[in-house]
Design an enzyme around this catalytic site. Structure first.
Site, short mmCIF file in Angstrom:
data_model
loop_
_atom_site.label_atom_id
_atom_site.label_comp_id
_atom_site.label_asym_id
_atom_site.label_seq_id
_atom_site.Cartn_x
_atom_site.Cartn_y
_atom_site.Cartn_z
N ARG A 168 4.16 -33.88 -32.46
CA ARG A 168 4.27 -32.77 -33.40
C ARG A 168 5.51 -32.95 -34.25
O ARG A 168 6.59 -33.22 -33.75
CB ARG A 168 4.35 -31.44 -32.64
CG ARG A 168 4.76 -30.23 -33.47
CD ARG A 168 3.59 -29.46 -34.02
NE ARG A 168 4.00 -28.43 -34.93
CZ ARG A 168 4.03 -27.14 -34.65
NH1 ARG A 168 3.69 -26.71 -33.45
NH2 ARG A 168 4.38 -26.27 -35.57
N ARG B 57 -1.87 -29.33 -37.20
CA ARG B 57 -0.91 -29.74 -36.18
C ARG B 57 -1.63 -30.26 -34.95
O ARG B 57 -2.68 -29.75 -34.59
CB ARG B 57 0.04 -28.61 -35.81
CG ARG B 57 -0.69 -27.37 -35.35
CD ARG B 57 0.19 -26.18 -35.38
NE ARG B 57 0.56 -25.92 -36.74
CZ ARG B 57 1.32 -24.94 -37.16
NH1 ARG B 57 1.83 -24.12 -36.30
NH2 ARG B 57 1.60 -24.76 -38.41
N ASP C 138 0.42 -26.84 -30.80
CA ASP C 138 1.29 -25.71 -31.07
C ASP C 138 1.38 -24.91 -29.78
O ASP C 138 0.34 -24.52 -29.23
CB ASP C 138 0.72 -24.87 -32.20
CG ASP C 138 1.66 -23.78 -32.67
OD1 ASP C 138 2.88 -23.96 -32.58
OD2 ASP C 138 1.17 -22.73 -33.12
N ASP D 98 3.29 -21.56 -28.12
CA ASP D 98 4.08 -20.38 -28.43
C ASP D 98 4.19 -19.45 -27.24
O ASP D 98 3.20 -19.20 -26.55
CB ASP D 98 3.44 -19.59 -29.58
CG ASP D 98 3.51 -20.29 -30.91
OD1 ASP D 98 4.58 -20.83 -31.23
OD2 ASP D 98 2.51 -20.27 -31.64
#
Length: 158
Positions: free
Chosen positions: A83, A92, A95, A97
């Site tokens: 990434r 991407r 990811d 989070d």
């Protein structure tokens, strides 16, 4: 140190060294320790300018890491997957989070928990509902089930 639970959202819409987006999501799950529950992987439309569909899921994990240390671990995994920072909402490979933390709220430079936009994102709320339907948002006080219903009800129907 006390153990905390985190809800981590995972998404990919670009092939990487592990394969297509679903394979990248599965590899990211495998890279995390102390995973307690994983929602099924779902497909979702992209936000912003990207044209590629996403593979998304949410998992729960238990750790003694603080939110900044958890974020550092997630960013390290993202880098190891290839990434690179780029255009906001662009394609991407992975990811990761932090969506929620059992400690409630956290705010520091570069990190806000709960995630600022999770309440509007069906691709986060649907899998989060599968693994933690009764977890309460520390800001609104609503359960994940209630937040999911609000967003799902507001969606235009085909």
């Amino acid at each position: 140190m006390a153990t905390s639970t985190y809800a981590i959202a995972i998404g990919s819409n670009r092939p990487g060294r592990h394969g297509g987006p679903v394979a990248e999501v599965r590899a990211a799950i495998a890279a995390l320790k102390e995973v307690r529950a994983v929602a099924p992987i779902m497909a979702s439309a992209p936000l912003g300018p990207s044209l590629r569909r996403y593979a998304n899921t949410v998992l729960l994990l238990d750790t003694s890491l603080s939110p900044p240390d958890m974020l550092a671990q997630l960013k390290g995994i993202e880098r190891s997957f290839g990434r690179r920072r780029g255009r906001r909402w662009g394609s991407r490979v992975i990811d990761l989070d932090i969506v929620l933390w059992s400690g409630g709220r956290w705010h520091s430079r570069g990190l806000c928990v709960p995630h600022v936009a999770f309440r509007e994102r069906l691709f986060v709320l649907r899998p989060l509902r599968d693994v933690a339907p009764d977890w309460r948002d520390p800001v609104s006080g609503r359960t994940i089930r209630q937040l999911h219903q609000l967003v799902d009800r507001a969606r235009p129907r085909d």
